[in-house]
Write an enzyme that holds these catalytic residues in place. Structure first.
Site, PDB file in Angstrom:
ATOM      1  N   ASN A  80       0.843  -1.193   0.000  1.00  0.00           N
ATOM      2  CA  ASN A  80       0.000   0.000   0.000  1.00  0.00           C
ATOM      3  C   ASN A  80       0.881   1.246   0.000  1.00  0.00           C
ATOM      4  OD1 ASN A  80       0.523  -1.023   2.802  1.00  0.00           O
ATOM      5  ND2 ASN A  80      -0.355   0.969   3.342  1.00  0.00           N
ATOM      6  N   HIS A  81       0.284   2.383  -0.371  1.00  0.00           N
ATOM      7  CA  HIS A  81       1.096   3.583  -0.629  1.00  0.00           C
ATOM      8  C   HIS A  81       0.393   4.809  -0.064  1.00  0.00           C
ATOM      9  CE1 HIS A  81       4.206   5.901  -2.324  1.00  0.00           C
ATOM     10  NE2 HIS A  81       3.773   6.040  -3.567  1.00  0.00           N
ATOM     11  N   ALA A  82       1.013   5.411   0.980  1.00  0.00           N
ATOM     12  CA  ALA A  82       0.422   6.585   1.613  1.00  0.00           C
ATOM     13  C   ALA A  82       1.325   7.803   1.591  1.00  0.00           C
ATOM     14  CB  ALA A  82       0.032   6.260   3.065  1.00  0.00           C
ATOM     15  N   ASP A  86       7.192   5.899   2.163  1.00  0.00           N
ATOM     16  CA  ASP A  86       7.030   4.457   1.933  1.00  0.00           C
ATOM     17  C   ASP A  86       8.255   3.875   1.248  1.00  0.00           C
ATOM     18  OD1 ASP A  86       4.468   4.673   2.954  1.00  0.00           O
ATOM     19  OD2 ASP A  86       3.525   4.814   0.988  1.00  0.00           O
TER      20      ASP A  86
END
Length: 237
Positions: A80-82, A86
């Site tokens: 996942n990518h926030a 990251d």
């Protein structure tokens, strides 16, 4: 105070990146005759990237499940990518994967040069020809034994919620018969939000490697995608 610290931190990164890049060039030159997959260069780049996490007194990083990752052989890693952070924390896995990243990152001086030196994979989102070239590049990497790391949401989440996954990573895994390894990243959105460069106070980030998913046990790449999304969503919850 955080504003002053943020400026000092970014200045530190700008000043030290050329030094690290010079080291990367040296590593590539020394290993060129025997390291066709550029494993040593990626591990050096991993140390370079995660260095900026460990020297930041406001951040703490915890990595679990690293032993799940294969020490050699192809796989598709999906995370996942926030946040931009990251990338730094995922370098902390210290495994020889190849990034799939947006084309703009390859144009950034020093950072982009190192990405090209590592044979990472550029992508222009929404561009059919670029997607075709990205898939062909990943096909080549997987066929030579290199894992690839993909953010299947396609871009960073703006609200912290896990977005639907695109199919590219799962089509690759199904076509090559290699495992999909979900990776859940937490805390980075608080460290550096999507919009802005002001660092947050006392962030605890974590990277959790989840059990691999075998494409052969799923009826379709879509089912494989949904299983990876569920695994990461449950870990984030």
């Amino acid at each position: 105070m955080l504003g002053v610290f943020s400026v000092a931190y970014w200045v530190f990164i700008v000043l030290t990146c050329p030094v690290f890049f010079a080291g990367a060039v040296l590593v590539r030159l020394v290993t060129l005759p025997f390291d066709r997959r550029r494993v040593a260069l990626h591990l050096y780049s991993s140390a370079w990237g995660v260095f900026y996490v460990y020297v930041n007194p406001l951040w703490r990083l915890r990595i679990t499940g690293r032993d799940i990752l294969p020490s050699h052989g192809p796989a598709v890693l999906v995370a996942n990518h926030a946040s931009l952070i990251d990338i730094l924390v995922l370098f902390g896995l210290f495994k020889p994967f190849k990034w799939v990243s947006k084309q703009e990152m390859f144009r950034v001086p020093v950072i982009g040069w190192n990405m090209r030196l590592n044979d990472y994979v550029p992508l222009v989102r929404g561009n059919a020809e670029s997607i075709r070239r990205m898939m062909a590049h990943c096909d080549r990497l997987l066929s030579t034994g290199s894992p690839v790391m993909i953010f299947p949401e396609g871009h960073r989440t703006s609200d912290g919620h896990l977005k639907p996954f695109k199919m590219g990573a799962f089509d690759l895994a199904a076509r090559h018969g290699v495992p999909v390894i979900p990776v859940a990243v937490q805390g980075t959105g608080r460290a550096l939000p999507r919009h802005g460069l002001i660092l947050r106070d006392h962030v605890r980030a974590s990277v959790q490697v989840l059990p691999p998913l075998d494409p052969a046990t799923f009826d379709s790449p879509e089912a494989l995608r949904d299983a990876a999304h569920t695994a990461i969503a449950q870990a984030l919850a």
